[in-house]
Scaffold this active site. Structure first.
Site, PDB file in Angstrom:
ATOM      1  N   ARG A  66      21.866  21.459  -2.719  1.00  0.00           N
ATOM      2  CA  ARG A  66      22.839  20.349  -2.700  1.00  0.00           C
ATOM      3  C   ARG A  66      22.571  19.417  -1.514  1.00  0.00           C
ATOM      4  NH1 ARG A  66      27.391  20.667  -0.307  1.00  0.00           N
ATOM      5  NH2 ARG A  66      27.847  22.837  -0.730  1.00  0.00           N
ATOM      6  N   TYR A 119      29.633  -2.245 -16.232  1.00  0.00           N
ATOM      7  CA  TYR A 119      29.641  -1.064 -17.094  1.00  0.00           C
ATOM      8  C   TYR A 119      31.094  -0.566 -17.192  1.00  0.00           C
ATOM      9  CZ  TYR A 119      28.293   3.648 -18.582  1.00  0.00           C
ATOM     10  OH  TYR A 119      28.141   4.815 -19.277  1.00  0.00           O
ATOM     11  N   ASP A 191      24.308  -2.852  -8.796  1.00  0.00           N
ATOM     12  CA  ASP A 191      23.908  -1.952  -9.873  1.00  0.00           C
ATOM     13  C   ASP A 191      22.713  -2.614 -10.557  1.00  0.00           C
ATOM     14  OD1 ASP A 191      23.535  -0.574 -12.247  1.00  0.00           O
ATOM     15  OD2 ASP A 191      25.671  -0.183 -12.547  1.00  0.00           O
ATOM     16  N   LYS A 216      18.736   5.526 -17.588  1.00  0.00           N
ATOM     17  CA  LYS A 216      18.298   4.400 -18.384  1.00  0.00           C
ATOM     18  C   LYS A 216      16.797   4.129 -18.153  1.00  0.00           C
ATOM     19  CE  LYS A 216      22.689   4.478 -19.273  1.00  0.00           C
ATOM     20  NZ  LYS A 216      23.650   3.665 -18.560  1.00  0.00           N
TER      21      LYS A 216
HETATM   22  C1  LIG Z   1      24.875   3.860 -17.914  1.00  0.00           C
HETATM   23  C2  LIG Z   1      25.259   2.978 -16.809  1.00  0.00           C
HETATM   24  C3  LIG Z   1      25.964   3.467 -15.701  1.00  0.00           C
HETATM   25  C4  LIG Z   1      26.448   4.886 -15.611  1.00  0.00           C
HETATM   26  O1  LIG Z   1      25.399   5.793 -15.542  1.00  0.00           O
HETATM   27  P1  LIG Z   1      25.469   7.303 -16.085  1.00  0.00           P
HETATM   28  O2  LIG Z   1      24.119   7.825 -15.760  1.00  0.00           O
HETATM   29  O3  LIG Z   1      25.780   7.260 -17.535  1.00  0.00           O
HETATM   30  O4  LIG Z   1      26.570   7.971 -15.323  1.00  0.00           O
HETATM   31  C5  LIG Z   1      26.233   2.590 -14.675  1.00  0.00           C
HETATM   32  N1  LIG Z   1      25.844   1.300 -14.722  1.00  0.00           N
HETATM   33  C6  LIG Z   1      25.178   0.793 -15.768  1.00  0.00           C
HETATM   34  C7  LIG Z   1      24.773  -0.635 -15.759  1.00  0.00           C
HETATM   35  C8  LIG Z   1      24.859   1.612 -16.846  1.00  0.00           C
HETATM   36  O5  LIG Z   1      24.205   1.101 -17.894  1.00  0.00           O
END
Ligand SMILES: *Cc1c(COP(=O)(O)O)cnc(C)c1O
Length: 403
Positions: A66, A119, A191, A216
């Protein structure tokens, strides 16, 4: 022979080379070319003195997964170098990254500003969960810098930008926001999930921190859930790492290894997916059954000039609205044969979904409409299939849609 002292500084290389080599050090035991999966929760000490020194931080080395793990550390180094940041922190999911950052920089009575079309769950976390602890929020259209400026309060501590945003593909001027944030002592987080470091490096534009849903594009194979935080400085990295390792949203070695492998082809995948997306967006825009298309690579994108200025390409996501509204959107989604009807994005396969009833269903309907996420909007995450076959499939699906 240990050649690791010859390991080049990959910060100076292009992203195509970084994606393949950064964070990959020769294995000191057997010389394995690929990072082994150090599937262990804990690490043996040679003596009590060594254990004490590792806890005190006076001796390098691992203690407990961790708090750090060699496989996870390789992924952190690889992504940090691609983003041009100081340190990377891998998390259990993208949402774990978002929540860790919110815990690090916000407290009772403090305020955050976010992009209105973030998101869906990101918005829910601030509007519902952090609000319970007395954290204030304003979600505004951050593509309008004056709206960001107007939202700043004396207690604003965090500016959370998503650009391009999800699913409107609205683009925010990152350099202008960073300047404003720094003027007011606000930490700016971007993000960068949609663009990936191949197309956009927010730290170079002045952001303090970049975060990703590694699920992603970076992993890219639709088989891992994970996240990443990259900070501009050692101080910020240490501050966030401390919160992350106590909160516990850290990444395990096995998904880290998968993402480390997936990330090597990120520039290749992004190039092909983007070429396919451009062709699909052009086909959609010219089609009589389509009302509008939002894609940063089209001249019709409202911030096309900004896209050219701050991004190295328009990416692989398209939003489209059908003339036949929601009903036609459903026919389109259900008639496509190659793309998979599923949420998520950034995988090697094309995925299509309906945000108003899926990813953004938890948002309140007025806020959703105000953020430009209409009921007829269909989102496509274009993958790396053969372009002619994707286009032919799209054509046949559009034929079936009602006007
Ligand atoms: C999918 C997504 C998230 C969240 O990510 P997870 O891995 O599903 O927790 C945050 N921001 C964007 C732009 C996303 O597409």
């Amino acid at each position: 022979m240990n050649r690791d002292q010859d390991h080049p500084d990959f910060r100076e290389f292009s992203i195509a080379t970084q994606a393949i080599h950064a964070g990959r050090h020769p294995d000191p035991v057997y010389g394995a070319v690929c990072m082994p999966i150090y599937q262990t929760s804990t690490f043996a000490f040679e003596s009590c003195a060594q254990g004490a020194a590792r806890f005190a931080g006076s001796e390098p080395g691992f203690v407990y997964t961790r708090m750090g793990n060699p496989t996870v550390a390789a992924l952190e180094e690889a992504v940090a170098i691609m983003e041009g940041g100081h340190g990377g922190l891998a998390t259990a999911s993208g949402m774990a990254a978002t929540c860790t950052l919110a815990f690090t920089f916000l407290g009772q009575g403090q305020h955050m500003i976010g992009t209105d079309a973030v998101y869906g769950p990101t918005r829910v976390v601030f509007e519902r969960d952090f609000a319970r602890f007395g954290v204030e929020h304003s979600f505004v259209d951050t593509s309008d810098i004056e709206k960001v400026r107007a939202a700043i309060r004396p207690n604003t501590k965090l500016l959370f930008i998503e650009s391009p945003a999800n699913p409107t593909l609205q683009v925010t001027d990152l350099a202008a926001c960073a300047e404003l944030a720094r003027e007011h002592g606000i930490v700016m987080v971007v993000d960068n999930t949609f663009a990936s470091p191949v197309l956009q490096r927010p730290l170079k534009l002045g952001a303090h921190i970049v975060m990703h849903s590694l699920t992603k594009f970076i992993n890219g194979h639709t088989d891992v859930v994970g996240g990443m935080i990259v900070c501009e400085s050692a101080e910020l990295t240490d501050r966030v790492r401390s919160v992350l390792s106590y909160l516990g949203g850290t990444m395990d070695p096995h998904p880290a290894w998968l993402a480390l492998r997936g990330s090597q082809t990120l520039p290749l995948r992004m190039r092909v997916a983007q070429q396919n997306a451009q062709a699909m967006a052009e086909l959609l825009e010219a089609h009589p059954k389509v009302e509008w298309v939002r894609y940063p690579g089209l001249a019709s994108h409202p911030q096309r000039e900004l896209v050219k200025k701050q991004m190295d390409g328009p990416g692989a996501l398209i939003s489209v609205g059908m003339k036949g509204g929601h009903r036609a959107g459903v026919v389109l989604l259900e008639s496509l044969r190659l793309p998979v009807l599923a949420v998520s994005l950034g995988g090697i396969e094309t995925l299509v979904q309906h945000p108003a009833s899926m990813t953004h269903a938890a948002m309140n309907p007025q806020a959703r409409e105000a953020a430009g996420i209409s009921d007829g909007l269909v989102r496509m995450s274009v993958g790396c299939e053969d372009q002619a076959e994707l286009l032919a499939d799209l054509e046949q699906a559009l034929e079936r849609c009602p006007d």
